[in-house]
Design an enzyme around this catalytic site. Structure first.
Site, PDB file in Angstrom:
ATOM      1  N   LYS A  39     110.856  65.477   8.068  1.00 58.05           N
ATOM      2  CA  LYS A  39     112.141  65.980   7.555  1.00 58.05           C
ATOM      3  C   LYS A  39     113.316  65.259   8.207  1.00 58.05           C
ATOM      4  CE  LYS A  39     111.224  70.212   8.744  1.00 58.05           C
ATOM      5  NZ  LYS A  39     109.859  69.960   9.244  1.00 58.05           N
ATOM      6  N   ASP A  51     119.987  69.246   8.969  1.00 61.09           N
ATOM      7  CA  ASP A  51     118.619  69.372   9.488  1.00 61.09           C
ATOM      8  C   ASP A  51     118.403  70.820   9.965  1.00 61.09           C
ATOM      9  OD1 ASP A  51     116.094  68.635  10.290  1.00 61.09           O
ATOM     10  OD2 ASP A  51     116.722  67.312  11.913  1.00 61.09           O
ATOM     11  N   GLN A  53     109.340  77.654  10.909  1.00 64.46           N
ATOM     12  CA  GLN A  53     109.928  77.360  12.217  1.00 64.46           C
ATOM     13  C   GLN A  53     111.232  78.114  12.452  1.00 64.46           C
ATOM     14  OE1 GLN A  53     109.603  73.209  13.740  1.00 64.46           O
ATOM     15  NE2 GLN A  53     108.895  72.761  11.686  1.00 64.46           N
TER      16      GLN A  53
HETATM   17  P1  ATP Z   1     109.891  69.097  12.851  1.00 62.46           P
HETATM   18  O1  ATP Z   1     109.436  70.085  11.836  1.00 62.46           O
HETATM   19  O2  ATP Z   1     109.197  69.270  14.130  1.00 62.46           O
HETATM   20  O3  ATP Z   1     111.372  69.012  12.949  1.00 62.46           O
HETATM   21  P2  ATP Z   1     109.999  66.810  11.128  1.00 62.46           P
HETATM   22  O4  ATP Z   1     109.499  67.304   9.825  1.00 62.46           O
HETATM   23  O5  ATP Z   1     111.446  66.652  11.277  1.00 62.46           O
HETATM   24  O6  ATP Z   1     109.380  67.672  12.308  1.00 62.46           O
HETATM   25  P3  ATP Z   1     109.877  64.105  12.007  1.00 62.46           P
HETATM   26  O7  ATP Z   1     110.289  64.388  13.403  1.00 62.46           O
HETATM   27  O8  ATP Z   1     110.853  63.504  11.087  1.00 62.46           O
HETATM   28  O9  ATP Z   1     109.273  65.432  11.387  1.00 62.46           O
HETATM   29  O10 ATP Z   1     108.576  63.235  12.002  1.00 62.46           O
HETATM   30  C1  ATP Z   1     107.482  63.540  12.851  1.00 62.46           C
HETATM   31  C2  ATP Z   1     106.866  62.262  13.379  1.00 62.46           C
HETATM   32  O11 ATP Z   1     106.192  61.600  12.329  1.00 62.46           O
HETATM   33  C3  ATP Z   1     107.885  61.291  13.904  1.00 62.46           C
HETATM   34  O12 ATP Z   1     107.344  60.632  15.012  1.00 62.46           O
HETATM   35  C4  ATP Z   1     108.083  60.358  12.744  1.00 62.46           C
HETATM   36  O13 ATP Z   1     108.522  59.097  13.168  1.00 62.46           O
HETATM   37  C5  ATP Z   1     106.681  60.283  12.164  1.00 62.46           C
HETATM   38  N1  ATP Z   1     106.683  59.971  10.710  1.00 62.46           N
HETATM   39  C6  ATP Z   1     107.219  60.710   9.732  1.00 62.46           C
HETATM   40  N2  ATP Z   1     107.006  60.143   8.528  1.00 62.46           N
HETATM   41  C7  ATP Z   1     106.321  59.013   8.746  1.00 62.46           C
HETATM   42  C8  ATP Z   1     105.805  57.972   7.903  1.00 62.46           C
HETATM   43  N3  ATP Z   1     105.957  57.985   6.592  1.00 62.46           N
HETATM   44  N4  ATP Z   1     105.138  56.966   8.502  1.00 62.46           N
HETATM   45  C9  ATP Z   1     104.969  56.942   9.849  1.00 62.46           C
HETATM   46  N5  ATP Z   1     105.423  57.883  10.691  1.00 62.46           N
HETATM   47  C10 ATP Z   1     106.104  58.904  10.147  1.00 62.46           C
HETATM   48 MG    MG Z   2     112.804  67.601  12.588  1.00 62.15          MG
END
Ligand code: ATP
Ligand code: MG
Length: 753
Positions: free
Chosen positions: A38, A233, A264
């Site tokens: 996200k 976010d 969350q």
């Molecule tokens: P949270 O719910 O904890 O906030 P999030 O949904 O925001 O998590 P991110 O922090 O954006 O998730 O991504 C989680 C991890 O996965 C990060 O290290 C990010 O770089 C990696 N990631 C996300 N998408 C990809 C992708 N398409 N290819 C490689 N790595 C990815």
């Molecule tokens: Mg996040």
């Protein structure tokens, strides 16, 4: 180097790419699980908008949950677009963005503040409330209407837009409610008198400002449409006011993109409404929803354990997170007899990871439910010489020496700030006693046409009954503050120079040199503050003290956390939101602690917090981990919340995690494992006796000094050759007897077993 377009395709999966390239028009809601990218979508979307020239950098507003997150996002964007473009983006928290808008427009609101207003933190607000309580009822605030309860009530009203005149609480008597409403009035008057606003006001006043401008029509420039794109976010943790602010900021043409995860949502107790996320489409018609379920962060075992846990919640949008990552290490559960053994083991394991597997300490965190739990961890970390960072407890800006200095700075900008004035009058001690202080405050109140500094500069003429010493101290202080104000106004000195001037000339710095402090940490902290001021002067030339104060007062504890530092991070589960760490320990998995039971008031029974929110909180903590997740608990704990002591039962969440899927039973058992979910828990079928030699998987062999049966378990005191014997409970750790003194025989014969 790939061209920007192929870069987007190469770095994003199909869903993410859809979200990033979503054509503005209909609002976009990304409703997706933990670690599904996200935050990454927001970062890449900003880069995409810039790369395609769909928006200029100053037309984009991105709101994150902490400034640290904003900074990280800005750094990421800067790797995707030229740095000077990234630097012009507006990124920050709701609070920083609103404080910025207020600084421009607060005077038009007629709320009794001018642009030099200061922001009171919780501590300042509590000081003000304590003063009001004293003025109203002497030293004894009416029960139920103590400053902390009033603070909660005020914050609830403000963040929920509840009119205090209509506020009531069925669990309190009408007289207490009336008293609290009266305290609220006094609090508001005190804030106005001090030209101050509190944290919640930042949002509510800003909402008022936006509404006023949007409704005014005519010459007034509406705020809706100020930004062509707004991205938010962690939307699940916004409160009602924040949601309404977004509505006011958006015009029909604004491209809106919010991302969040209902699983969350962990700030319900503070007024956050997950409904903001789930009912988003109602307020923003035509919303397009994109879901993402592939997790990129955690190993299979961690993901499975976390998903199993959260599936026990009923109030949720079900989603099935999946991952292509290998299962990795099993999630481990470890039980200890006491909280200090638990903490010692965690610290030691962190050291082992560093020394044996080269895991950087900065990529390890220990998470817990309540701040109080950090004490034992800190103690053990200090004992073992492990550098650690306590994130989120005492913020840098809450330290006494820093707060003292900041109060001087605030007075320079805003002499009406009463909380700061009262603090500064006695720091350092300068012979102004209670009576003189009261006399000064009364004189200030009776001469509203004069600035408080003018009154202070002529104490003999304006206040009655001052000692000569107090009068001269006041004059000196007034002159000092006036000089500093002139330096700021004329911009003849930067923030660093003004702060250094005040610290030396006020005698504050000397008081720390000769004070009681056993180490020099206060002086280091002051040096750190001066360093921050110098950096500010460099980054924002020409911006004055007011801006420095505004920026620093909005820093949160997480903003101060630096995961690159070689330090073990200790923090609450709440603080861990949005972070990503290689190894995560979550400790204190006991009923009453996680889920938390609120401490009882008086004789009342403690009250369990909202179980589903507690479960989400653990879920947030678990999903921070990339490679290793360890869940620990202790069966004895001093000062148990809600019960004043002692016995812990394993958290129900552990059986939920263990019940389905038994994540820790995955193949490839780690030889180091002490005890795992469902691990064979046998001890010795013949029980234990004094003199037995047992083997502990971690402490090695030791001699039993005493053995007491406790139901099906044994409580053993064992000498492992360390400084002190250890107390262990069987039933959780496998403790085979490896040698036993021959029964009946004479002498010391030992039988290997
Ligand atoms: P949270 O719910 O904890 O906030 P999030 O949904 O925001 O998590 P991110 O922090 O954006 O998730 O991504 C989680 C991890 O996965 C990060 O290290 C990010 O770089 C990696 N990631 C996300 N998408 C990809 C992708 N398409 N290819 C490689 N790595 C990815
Ligand atoms: Mg996040």
């Amino acid at each position: 180097m790939p061209s920007p377009s192929t870069l987007f395709e190469a770095s994003l999966n199909d869903r993410q790419l859809e979200a990033v390239t979503h054509e503005s028009g209909p609002p976009l809601l990304v409703l997706a699980g933990a670690g599904s990218g996200k935050t990454r979508v927001i970062t890449y979307r900003i880069a995409y908008l810039l790369e395609r020239s769909l928006a200029p950098p100053w037309g984009i507003l991105a709101m994150t949950f902490t400034r640290k997150a904003a900074r990280e996002m800005q750094e990421r964007v800067a790797t995707l677009v030229p740095a000077d473009v990234a630097a012009r983006l507006r990124m920050g928290t709701f609070h920083s963005m609103c404080a910025w808008l207020l600084r421009k427009g607060i005077e038009g609101l007629n709320c009794g503040r001018d642009r030099d207003y200061v922001i009171y933190d919780r501590d300042d607000s509590l000081s003000l409330l304590r003063r009001i309580a004293r003025e109203r009822g002497g030293s004894d605030p009416s029960p139920g209407a103590d400053p902390a309860s009033c603070m909660r009530m005020i914050s609830r009203c403000k963040s929920g837009l509840i009119d205090p005149a209509e506020w009531t609480d069925a669990s309190l008597s009408e007289s207490v409610c009336r008293e609290m409403r009266a305290v609220y009035d006094g609090y508001e008057a005190g804030l106005r008198q001090s030209n101050a606003i509190d944290f919640d006001d930042i949002l509510t006043l800003c909402l008022g400002l936006l509404r006023r401008n949007n409704d005014a029509g005519g010459a007034a420039r509406p705020c809706s449409g100020m930004f062509s794109h707004i991205l938010v976010d962690e939307y699940q943790d916004t409160n009602r006011v924040q949601h309404l602010i977004l509505r006011e900021l958006a015009s029909k043409e604004t491209g809106i993109c919010v991302v969040g995860d209902d699983d969350q949502s962990i700030y319900g107790w503070r007024g956050a409404r997950v409904a903001n996320l789930l009912d988003f489409g109602r307020d923003f018609p035509g919303t397009r929803i994109i879901r993402m379920e592939r997790n990129y962060r955690s190993t299979g075992n961690i993901l499975k354990a976390a998903s199993t846990l959260v599936s026990y919640n009923r109030a949720r949008h079900s989603k099935t997170l999946w991952s292509e990552a290998p299962p990795g290490d099993p999630v481990r559960e470890l039980r200890f007899a006491t909280a200090s053994e638990e903490a010692a083991w965690i610290v030691q394991s962190a050291l082992d990871l560093r020394d044996r597997l080269n895991v950087p300490l900065g990529s390890i965190a220990v998470l817990f439910r309540t701040n109080a739990q950090s004490r034992e961890l800190e103690l053990q970390a200090r004992k073992a010489g492990v550098p650690y960072e306590l994130v989120g407890s005492l913020r840098f800006f809450e330290r006494q020496e820093i707060k003292d200095t900041v109060c001087y700075l605030r007075l320079v900008v805003n002499p009406k700030d009463r909380v700061s004035l009262i603090r500064v009058l006695s720091r350092p001690r300068r012979g102004i006693g209670d009576k003189s202080r009261q006399a000064l405050l009364q004189a200030i109140d009776s001469r509203p046409e004069l600035s408080p500094l003018e009154v202070m500069g002529d104490p003999a003429g304006l206040c009655r009954g001052l000692s000569t010493r107090a009068a001269s101290a006041m004059r000196d202080l007034a002159a000092l503050l006036a000089d500093a104000a002139e330096m700021d106004r004329s911009r003849s000195a930067g923030v660093r120079e003004i702060a250094a001037f005040l610290l030396t000339r006020s005698g504050l710095e000397d008081s720390f040199r000769t004070g009681l402090s056993e180490d020099d940490s206060r002086l280091y902290n002051l040096a750190e503050l001066l360093g921050m001021a110098a950096q500010f002067d460099l980054d924002s030339p020409g911006e004055g003290l007011a801006e420095f104060l505004a920026q620093t007062s909005l820093l949160t504890s997480v903003d101060e956390y630096d995961s690159d530092a070689e330090r073990l991070a200790l923090m609450t589960l709440h603080c861990s939101k949005g972070l990503e760490l290689d190894t995560v320990f979550i400790c204190g998995l006991e009923e009453g602690l996680l889920p938390l039971e609120r401490p009882a008031r008086g004789d009342a029974r403690g009250e369990m917090c909202d179980i589903e929110e507690e479960r989400r909180l653990l879920y947030v903590g678990m999903t921070r981990a990339r490679k290793r997740l360890l869940l620990t608990l202790s069966l004895r704990r001093a000062g148990y919340p809600g019960r004043g002591g002692f016995h812990g039962r394993p958290s129900r969440f552990l059986s939920e995690i263990g019940a389905a899927g038994q994540p820790a039973q995955a193949p490839g058992r780690d030889p180091e494992r002490v005890a795992g979910l469902g691990e064979d828990r046998q001890g010795s079928s013949e029980g234990y006796r004094k003199g037995d030699i047992i083997r502990h998987p971690r402490f090695g062999q030791g001699m039993v000094l005493s053995a007491r049966r406790d139901g099906e378990e044994w409580a053993l005191t064992v000498d492992f050759g360390g400084d002190e014997p250890k107390t262990l409970l069987t039933g959780y750790v496998d403790l085979p007897v490896v040698a036993r003194r021959g029964s009946g025989g004479r002498g010391k014969t030992w039988h290997a077993r």
